[in-house]
Design an enzyme around this catalytic site. Structure first.
Site, PDB file in Angstrom:
ATOM      1  CD  GLU A   1      -1.774  -2.391   1.500  1.00 53.47           C
ATOM      2  OE1 GLU A   1      -2.658  -3.263   1.449  1.00 53.47           O
ATOM      3  OE2 GLU A   1      -0.601  -2.610   1.886  1.00 53.47           O
TER       4      GLU A   1
ATOM      5  CG  HIS B   1      -9.959  -7.059   7.546  1.00 54.18           C
ATOM      6  ND1 HIS B   1      -9.127  -7.705   8.433  1.00 54.18           N
ATOM      7  CD2 HIS B   1      -9.296  -7.008   6.364  1.00 54.18           C
ATOM      8  CE1 HIS B   1      -8.006  -8.051   7.806  1.00 54.18           C
ATOM      9  NE2 HIS B   1      -8.080  -7.634   6.556  1.00 54.18           N
TER      10      HIS B   1
END
Length: 331
Positions: A60, A129
């Site tokens: 990322e 998450h």
């Protein structure tokens, strides 16, 4: 008017903008052949090819840095961040580079990029998450933050974001991708900083963000059956925030509840509530109430996870108490 899913609306918006402007490209993990884990981008690589729909490594910080550089040199990248929880991995590139480029260059450079990601609990995805982290980036000057509450908003806000010359972060609720709503076939854009009054009312104002707009609307239905008229407002963007619409509503109803799926402490509920208290205090018949997620890591257990975020029933009950004057300190 046709009805399409929020997922389809996002897909259409990106495809239309990529056809319109060949400087737009998209990159992220599993965005090409897989179309993302939620299948939002399915079919785009077939039309635009792997040069513009780019699968990246699981890195990322790396692909966010590539996007910032591309934005500063003439492109309009869309970064797909698989889960909003991964924001922590790109904060330097997003907040120290993209957000500050225009200011630190004296207006000579800009970073027109879109970071699209998601939020929301109750999907049984556990603590790493399931977070709703929009308050983190809303705190950073130089970033715009959009939070669509339906397919209609998702398409209009995405198209506006891609054309904006500032970095924009869009949060989509994971549980809403299959939700359908009327969406015009003709082109439209939704301007940032313009709230939508989803339901008019006279007794109390319910201000919701993202999926909490639906919760507010459901609560308003419950209250309507009891003779309480609730006005429901969807800010659409929290940066910029349409203060005028919110304050006008609260001055009319004299009561307000702010509902958000992020952790309640130091979050969006506190920001909006404080603005109401500062600018509409003498119109209030009770305190502005905040309803956010519990300040705990999101549990994996369904029984525990479901009670961490506001529901239509808890919002309706809070509204009843506020109407009865039971929410004052010490009451």
């Amino acid at each position: 008017m046709r009805e399409i899913t929020l997922s389809k609306a996002v897909n259409e918006a990106i495809a239309e903008e990529m056809r319109r402007d060949d400087t737009v490209f998209l990159l992220g993990e599993d965005v090409a052949e897989a179309g993302t884990p939620f299948k939002v981008l399915s079919g785009l690589v077939e039309e635009f090819g792997p040069e513009r729909i780019i699968d990246t490594p699981i890195a990322e910080p790396g692909f966010m840095g590539i996007a910032v550089g591309a934005a500063m040199t003439g492109s309009r990248p869309i970064v797909d961040l698989m889960f909003g929880d991964f924001l922590f991995l790109v904060m330097d590139q997003l907040c120290n580079q993209a957000a500050k480029t225009h200011y630190m260059s004296g207006g000579n450079m800009s970073a027109p990029l879109v970071l699209r990601t998601n939020l929301g609990a109750t999907r049984r995805s556990a603590a790493q998450h399931s977070q709703s982290l929009h308050a983190l980036v809303a705190h950073i000057p130089g970033l715009k933050v959009a939070m669509p509450s339906s397919a209609y908003e998702a398409k209009g806000l995405m198209k506006t974001a891609i054309r904006d010359n500032n970095p924009v972060v869009i949060f989509e609720d994971k549980l809403m991708y299959n939700d359908k709503a009327p969406v015009p076939e003709e082109e439209y854009l939704i301007p940032f900083g313009v709230a939508n009054i989803k339901r008019e009312g006279t007794d109390i104002t319910l201000i919701g963000t993202s999926s909490m707009v639906q919760i507010a609307e459901a609560a308003a239905e419950i209250l309507a059956a009891e003779g309480i008229s609730a006005e429901v407002i969807d800010p659409r963007t929290i940066v910029p925030l349409d203060e005028d619409t919110i304050l006008k509503s609260v001055r009319k109803t004299s009561r307000a509840i702010v509902i958000d799926e992020g952790h309640q402490s130091y979050g969006i509920t506190g920001e909006i509530a404080s603005r109401i208290m500062e600018k509409a205090f003498y119109h209030l018949d009770g305190p502005v109430i905040r309803m956010g997620a519990m300040d705990v890591p999101v549990p994996f257990s369904p029984a525990l996870e479901d009670i961490t975020v506001p529901t239509a029933e808890t919002v309706a009950e809070t509204a009843r108490k506020l109407m009865r004057g039971e929410m004052f300190h010490g009451a």
